[in-house]
Scaffold this motif. Structure first.
Motif, PDB file in Angstrom:
ATOM      1  N   GLY A   1       0.834  -1.214   0.000  1.00  0.00           N
ATOM      2  CA  GLY A   1       0.000   0.000   0.000  1.00  0.00           C
ATOM      3  C   GLY A   1       0.859   1.251   0.000  1.00  0.00           C
ATOM      4  O   GLY A   1       0.590   2.201  -0.740  1.00  0.00           O
ATOM      5  N   TYR A   2       1.899   1.232   0.798  1.00  0.00           N
ATOM      6  CA  TYR A   2       2.816   2.371   0.864  1.00  0.00           C
ATOM      7  C   TYR A   2       3.439   2.626  -0.518  1.00  0.00           C
ATOM      8  O   TYR A   2       3.497   3.766  -0.987  1.00  0.00           O
ATOM      9  CB  TYR A   2       3.906   2.107   1.918  1.00  0.00           C
ATOM     10  CG  TYR A   2       5.038   3.090   1.839  1.00  0.00           C
ATOM     11  CD1 TYR A   2       4.959   4.317   2.494  1.00  0.00           C
ATOM     12  CD2 TYR A   2       6.165   2.819   1.065  1.00  0.00           C
ATOM     13  CE1 TYR A   2       5.985   5.243   2.391  1.00  0.00           C
ATOM     14  CE2 TYR A   2       7.184   3.733   0.947  1.00  0.00           C
ATOM     15  CZ  TYR A   2       7.094   4.943   1.615  1.00  0.00           C
ATOM     16  OH  TYR A   2       8.101   5.863   1.500  1.00  0.00           O
ATOM     17  N   VAL A   3       3.870   1.531  -1.160  1.00  0.00           N
ATOM     18  CA  VAL A   3       4.533   1.666  -2.465  1.00  0.00           C
ATOM     19  C   VAL A   3       3.551   2.177  -3.512  1.00  0.00           C
ATOM     20  O   VAL A   3       3.851   3.104  -4.275  1.00  0.00           O
ATOM     21  CB  VAL A   3       5.158   0.310  -2.900  1.00  0.00           C
ATOM     22  CG1 VAL A   3       5.537   0.332  -4.384  1.00  0.00           C
ATOM     23  CG2 VAL A   3       6.383  -0.002  -2.045  1.00  0.00           C
ATOM     24  N   LEU A   4       2.344   1.588  -3.559  1.00  0.00           N
ATOM     25  CA  LEU A   4       1.363   1.999  -4.574  1.00  0.00           C
ATOM     26  C   LEU A   4       0.991   3.473  -4.383  1.00  0.00           C
ATOM     27  O   LEU A   4       0.864   4.219  -5.352  1.00  0.00           O
ATOM     28  CB  LEU A   4       0.118   1.112  -4.503  1.00  0.00           C
ATOM     29  CG  LEU A   4       0.359  -0.367  -4.855  1.00  0.00           C
ATOM     30  CD1 LEU A   4      -0.931  -1.169  -4.726  1.00  0.00           C
ATOM     31  CD2 LEU A   4       0.952  -0.530  -6.259  1.00  0.00           C
TER      32      LEU A   4
ATOM     33  N   PRO B   1       0.633   9.330  -9.567  1.00  0.00           N
ATOM     34  CA  PRO B   1      -0.449   8.654 -10.298  1.00  0.00           C
ATOM     35  C   PRO B   1       0.078   7.629 -11.296  1.00  0.00           C
ATOM     36  O   PRO B   1      -0.689   7.171 -12.155  1.00  0.00           O
ATOM     37  CB  PRO B   1      -1.113   9.829 -11.034  1.00  0.00           C
ATOM     38  CG  PRO B   1       0.026  10.752 -11.337  1.00  0.00           C
ATOM     39  CD  PRO B   1       1.017  10.590 -10.214  1.00  0.00           C
ATOM     40  N   ARG B   2       1.341   7.270 -11.194  1.00  0.00           N
ATOM     41  CA  ARG B   2       1.904   6.309 -12.152  1.00  0.00           C
ATOM     42  C   ARG B   2       1.250   4.942 -11.971  1.00  0.00           C
ATOM     43  O   ARG B   2       1.002   4.519 -10.859  1.00  0.00           O
ATOM     44  CB  ARG B   2       3.398   6.169 -11.868  1.00  0.00           C
ATOM     45  CG  ARG B   2       4.280   6.600 -12.992  1.00  0.00           C
ATOM     46  CD  ARG B   2       5.706   6.557 -12.520  1.00  0.00           C
ATOM     47  NE  ARG B   2       6.464   5.637 -13.308  1.00  0.00           N
ATOM     48  CZ  ARG B   2       7.645   5.153 -12.935  1.00  0.00           C
ATOM     49  NH1 ARG B   2       8.163   5.500 -11.763  1.00  0.00           N
ATOM     50  NH2 ARG B   2       8.316   4.355 -13.715  1.00  0.00           N
TER      51      ARG B   2
ATOM     52  N   GLU C   1       6.460   2.784 -19.408  1.00  0.00           N
ATOM     53  CA  GLU C   1       6.320   3.948 -18.520  1.00  0.00           C
ATOM     54  C   GLU C   1       5.854   3.557 -17.120  1.00  0.00           C
ATOM     55  O   GLU C   1       5.870   4.364 -16.202  1.00  0.00           O
ATOM     56  CB  GLU C   1       5.305   4.941 -19.113  1.00  0.00           C
ATOM     57  CG  GLU C   1       5.792   5.664 -20.351  1.00  0.00           C
ATOM     58  CD  GLU C   1       7.082   6.433 -20.104  1.00  0.00           C
ATOM     59  OE1 GLU C   1       7.098   7.312 -19.221  1.00  0.00           O
ATOM     60  OE2 GLU C   1       8.076   6.133 -20.795  1.00  0.00           O
ATOM     61  N   LYS C   2       5.382   2.311 -16.978  1.00  0.00           N
ATOM     62  CA  LYS C   2       4.826   1.891 -15.685  1.00  0.00           C
ATOM     63  C   LYS C   2       5.941   1.599 -14.684  1.00  0.00           C
ATOM     64  O   LYS C   2       7.042   1.218 -15.059  1.00  0.00           O
ATOM     65  CB  LYS C   2       3.962   0.630 -15.867  1.00  0.00           C
ATOM     66  CG  LYS C   2       2.738   0.850 -16.726  1.00  0.00           C
ATOM     67  CD  LYS C   2       2.004  -0.457 -16.921  1.00  0.00           C
ATOM     68  CE  LYS C   2       0.900  -0.307 -17.957  1.00  0.00           C
ATOM     69  NZ  LYS C   2       0.425  -1.602 -18.437  1.00  0.00           N
TER      70      LYS C   2
ATOM     71  N   ARG D   1      18.630  -5.699 -15.391  1.00  0.00           N
ATOM     72  CA  ARG D   1      17.695  -5.494 -16.516  1.00  0.00           C
ATOM     73  C   ARG D   1      16.679  -4.401 -16.197  1.00  0.00           C
ATOM     74  O   ARG D   1      16.225  -3.697 -17.087  1.00  0.00           O
ATOM     75  CB  ARG D   1      16.942  -6.797 -16.830  1.00  0.00           C
ATOM     76  CG  ARG D   1      17.721  -7.784 -17.675  1.00  0.00           C
ATOM     77  CD  ARG D   1      16.804  -8.825 -18.316  1.00  0.00           C
ATOM     78  NE  ARG D   1      15.962  -9.539 -17.368  1.00  0.00           N
ATOM     79  CZ  ARG D   1      16.370 -10.561 -16.626  1.00  0.00           C
ATOM     80  NH1 ARG D   1      17.629 -10.977 -16.707  1.00  0.00           N
ATOM     81  NH2 ARG D   1      15.537 -11.176 -15.800  1.00  0.00           N
ATOM     82  N   HIS D   2      16.338  -4.277 -14.896  1.00  0.00           N
ATOM     83  CA  HIS D   2      15.304  -3.311 -14.493  1.00  0.00           C
ATOM     84  C   HIS D   2      15.839  -2.428 -13.366  1.00  0.00           C
ATOM     85  O   HIS D   2      15.455  -2.596 -12.206  1.00  0.00           O
ATOM     86  CB  HIS D   2      14.030  -4.049 -14.054  1.00  0.00           C
ATOM     87  CG  HIS D   2      13.507  -4.981 -15.101  1.00  0.00           C
ATOM     88  ND1 HIS D   2      12.850  -4.537 -16.228  1.00  0.00           N
ATOM     89  CD2 HIS D   2      13.596  -6.321 -15.226  1.00  0.00           C
ATOM     90  CE1 HIS D   2      12.532  -5.578 -16.986  1.00  0.00           C
ATOM     91  NE2 HIS D   2      12.983  -6.663 -16.406  1.00  0.00           N
TER      92      HIS D   2
END
Lengths: 127, 182
Positions: free
Chosen positions: A14-17, A22-23, A40-41, A72-73
């Motif tokens: 929840g904290y991360v989201l 608004p991404r 872009e996400k 990679r990410h």
């Protein structure tokens, strides 16, 4: 890269989201398999500790796989439970799992620009 | 100066403790006071991993699974890194038959620590945060948790600085620098 840690059921996802808004986010749950490129996400790996456990159970090398994924990410947000704050388990696999999970968190924290510890849904930025 | 370092398993507290004592020892002789007993291949491997981590950092290793103030017969002054209080507490508690109570264990260890703290210029103690898994263990393990909890509490009172290591990151709980919120 960002690492978010904390105890069980502390509101880390929840904290991360919330902090990503608004991404839009792609959340991998206990998995490192990506079916689409994030573009872009924001890319979130939730329950990293569960993935490490599964990886160890199938005889894999979680450190190498996590590092390869992180390369990679590089903007990935990693979420993991802190599992090392209890009595050392009697079972050898459980001990190994706790120790390796802790060391992988240290490894990710070294590389992350930001490390957050979540308690009661509240994030404390510790790096 | 006395420093208490705590953290969970795999948190990076040992590496931090070694780095810290090297930084604050000010050229004094550095001793590594090892409390872990060799039981099997796993404890041997763990001890080996810590030895490799320390090698080349100039520590003299002294093994002392119980009655740690006895090292004062071998050393005077200097900088001592005691690792780890959780092993020492288990050794002191369960090496007696029947096992000592939490109170007796804590009293014996804290007496030894006070003696060491009186002689040493730099004293770093690594302990273990074992209290957050919410599991109710058997009576002797719960007694052990009580012993270690009260030892940690008293050590934190005695220490000039208390640091919790989380994912390799030191969070200062007591001392000049405090934890900052986000």
């Amino acid at each position: 890269m960002k690492l978010v840690i904390g105890g069980f059921a502390q509101g880390k996802l929840g904290y991360v989201l919330n902090s990503c808004r608004p991404r839009e986010c792609i959340v991998l749950d206990g998995s490192l398999s990506l079916s689409e490129e994030p573009g872009e996400k924001a890319l979130v790996v939730n329950h990293l500790h569960s993935w490490i456990r599964e990886c160890l159970l199938r005889g894999g090398h979680p450190e190498e796989e996590v590092l390869a994924f992180a390369e990679r990410h590089p903007d990935c947000i990693w979420i993991s439970d802190e599992i090392g704050n209890g009595i050392v388990p009697v079972d050898a696999f459980e001990r190994e799992y706790r120790e390796r999970t802790g060391r992988i968190q240290v490894m990710l924290a070294e590389r992350a620009e930001e490390v957050v510890r979540v308690i009661c849904g509240i994030g404390q930025k510790i790096k | 100066m006395m420093v208490l370092i705590t953290g969970g398993s795999g948190s990076g507290k040992s590496a931090y403790a070694e780095e810290l004592i090297s930084r604050i020892s000010g050229g004094r002789r550095k001793y590594y006071l090892a409390t872990m007993q060799v039981f099997d291949g796993e404890t041997r491997a763990r001890i080996e991993r810590h030895r490799r981590q320390r090698s080349g950092k100039g520590f003299l290793t002294i093994e002392r699974p119980v009655a740690v103030s006895g090292v004062l017969r071998e050393i005077r002054g200097g900088a001592v890194l005691l690792e780890c209080m959780s092993n020492l507490a288990a050794n002191e508690m369960f090496s007696a038959d029947p096992p000592r109570s939490a109170g007796e264990t804590a009293e014996s260890i804290l007496g030894d620590v006070a003696e060491l703290a009186g002689e040493l210029e730099v004293f770093v103690i690594v302990t273990n945060h074992v209290f957050d898994d919410g599991i109710l263990y058997d009576a002797s393990t719960m007694e052990y948790c009580k012993a270690l909890g009260s030892i940690n509490e008293r050590l934190a009172e005695m220490a000039d600085r208390v640091v919790e290591v989380v994912a390799g990151i030191p969070l200062v709980l007591k001392g000049e620098e405090r934890i900052c919120g986000s």
